[in-house]
Enzyme design. Sequence first.
Site, PDB file in Angstrom:
ATOM      1  N   LYS A  82      -3.677  43.631  22.414  1.00 20.72           N
ATOM      2  CA  LYS A  82      -3.076  44.910  22.820  1.00 20.72           C
ATOM      3  C   LYS A  82      -1.614  44.773  23.226  1.00 20.72           C
ATOM      4  O   LYS A  82      -0.813  45.676  22.996  1.00 20.72           O
ATOM      5  CB  LYS A  82      -3.873  45.543  23.980  1.00 20.72           C
ATOM      6  CG  LYS A  82      -5.313  45.849  23.634  1.00 20.72           C
ATOM      7  CD  LYS A  82      -5.441  47.019  22.654  1.00 20.72           C
ATOM      8  CE  LYS A  82      -6.895  47.323  22.367  1.00 20.72           C
ATOM      9  NZ  LYS A  82      -7.085  48.360  21.327  1.00 20.72           N
ATOM     10  N   GLU A 104      -4.858  55.924  27.588  1.00 18.88           N
ATOM     11  CA  GLU A 104      -6.288  55.766  27.852  1.00 18.88           C
ATOM     12  C   GLU A 104      -6.600  54.273  27.870  1.00 18.88           C
ATOM     13  O   GLU A 104      -5.813  53.466  27.348  1.00 18.88           O
ATOM     14  CB  GLU A 104      -7.084  56.446  26.732  1.00 18.88           C
ATOM     15  CG  GLU A 104      -7.237  55.629  25.448  1.00 18.88           C
ATOM     16  CD  GLU A 104      -5.942  55.455  24.649  1.00 18.88           C
ATOM     17  OE1 GLU A 104      -4.916  56.087  24.990  1.00 18.88           O
ATOM     18  OE2 GLU A 104      -5.949  54.665  23.686  1.00 18.88           O
ATOM     19  N   SER A 371      -9.841  38.823  18.890  1.00 16.86           N
ATOM     20  CA  SER A 371      -8.909  39.816  19.428  1.00 16.86           C
ATOM     21  C   SER A 371      -8.692  39.682  20.930  1.00 16.86           C
ATOM     22  O   SER A 371      -7.641  40.098  21.440  1.00 16.86           O
ATOM     23  CB  SER A 371      -9.407  41.225  19.106  1.00 16.86           C
ATOM     24  OG  SER A 371     -10.749  41.398  19.529  1.00 16.86           O
TER      25      SER A 371
END
Length: 388
Positions: A82, A104, A371
Amino acid sequence: GYFGEFGGAEIPPELQQAMDDISQAYHDICQREDFRQELQRLLTHFVGRPSPVYHCERLSEQLGGAQIYLKREDLNHTGAHKINHCLGEALLARFMGKKKVIAETGAGQHGVALATSCALVGIPCEIHMGQVDIEKEHPNVMRMKILGCTLVPVTRGTATLKDAVDSAFEEYLKNPTDYIYAIGSVVGPHPFPMMVRDFQKVIGQEARGQIQALTGELPDVIMACVGGGSNAMGLFDAFLNDDSVRIMGVEPGGKGLDTPDHAATMTLGTPGVIHGFRCHVLQDAAGEPLPVHSIASGLDYPGVGPQHSYLKEMGRVEYTSITDEECLDAFMTLSRTEGIIPALESAHAVAQAIKLAPTLDQDKVILVNLSGRGDKDLDFVCRKLGLS
Ligand SMILES: CC/C=C(/N=C/c1c(COP(=O)(O)O)cnc(C)c1O)C(=O)O
């Protein structure tokens, strides 16, 4: 802003101007040498890029088939992929002179990465998070508070990711001039899916060279878990024109596709509109998004990135699903075979690799996007498996 029939911006007129401003700013800033140098400096010295590609020798040996390699986005600063798009979004917000960044979060990784990036560039940050996820991803909640963001609990609906997006968008709509929405995946109205993909494609750009240096050739299969689809698009983008490379997206099968408790949008969804864009949606007859479930808080989203919908229609990417149970098995197998504790989201992709590897010869190569790391999931998994 379309990927075939998918994507676009189906939004209220007052938001169209705000989206156009973001598109224009993104186009301007990304051409600028000072922006590119600043982003590159932060990716190198703050995030720790390039992330390694690691050969799981023991796991591959045990499975007796293809060689499994992991792209280690879990080693990035803040613990997941991210940060790659959050840095870009925070720099864009500063360039545009925004007063507040809103987003969010589900697993809390996007929230932590955005709070981190906003602390770095000095802009206030407001994160909306479902109450269910606040309780489940407590380590990330504490990190967001320490990093100084305003955390807004969301209790409407299923009090998970989709509801957090609804709540965050409402806040953004109050003042799209001074606020910017820093979406957490390759979803939302144009330009968000394109912009987030562009910030994430560094994953595949690095991995394509790394895997060839390690094995002497392109991988036979690449795979990544798909919630909104950002880590997957980040890996896939660099390989889309390599016809010899099989590409697999792995979705949350939850409690089973024969139950309502999953989020396998690409398998059971149909074309529709959600959060201002066209994509496959798990929706009811009235076109309302259905409540969804996953053991992984970052995957339970009833929509999906529009580029994924396009790649599915084109037949370039295969989408499969992994159940909560298979995910937990992979979470423990990777931890105890390779000493790497994956995020529950990433464990879906690892589970798919564990499923596929034995069916392929030992000279075949599977590249998995790891990830994120599982620090955020330790309490939950220990309780779930009675380890605590
Ligand atoms: C933006 C909502 C999704 C979140 N996380 C999603 C996530 C995902 C799924 O998101 P995508 O890559 O965008 O499909 C995969 N891996 C990890 C480690 C994640 O945390 C979050 O809030 O942290």
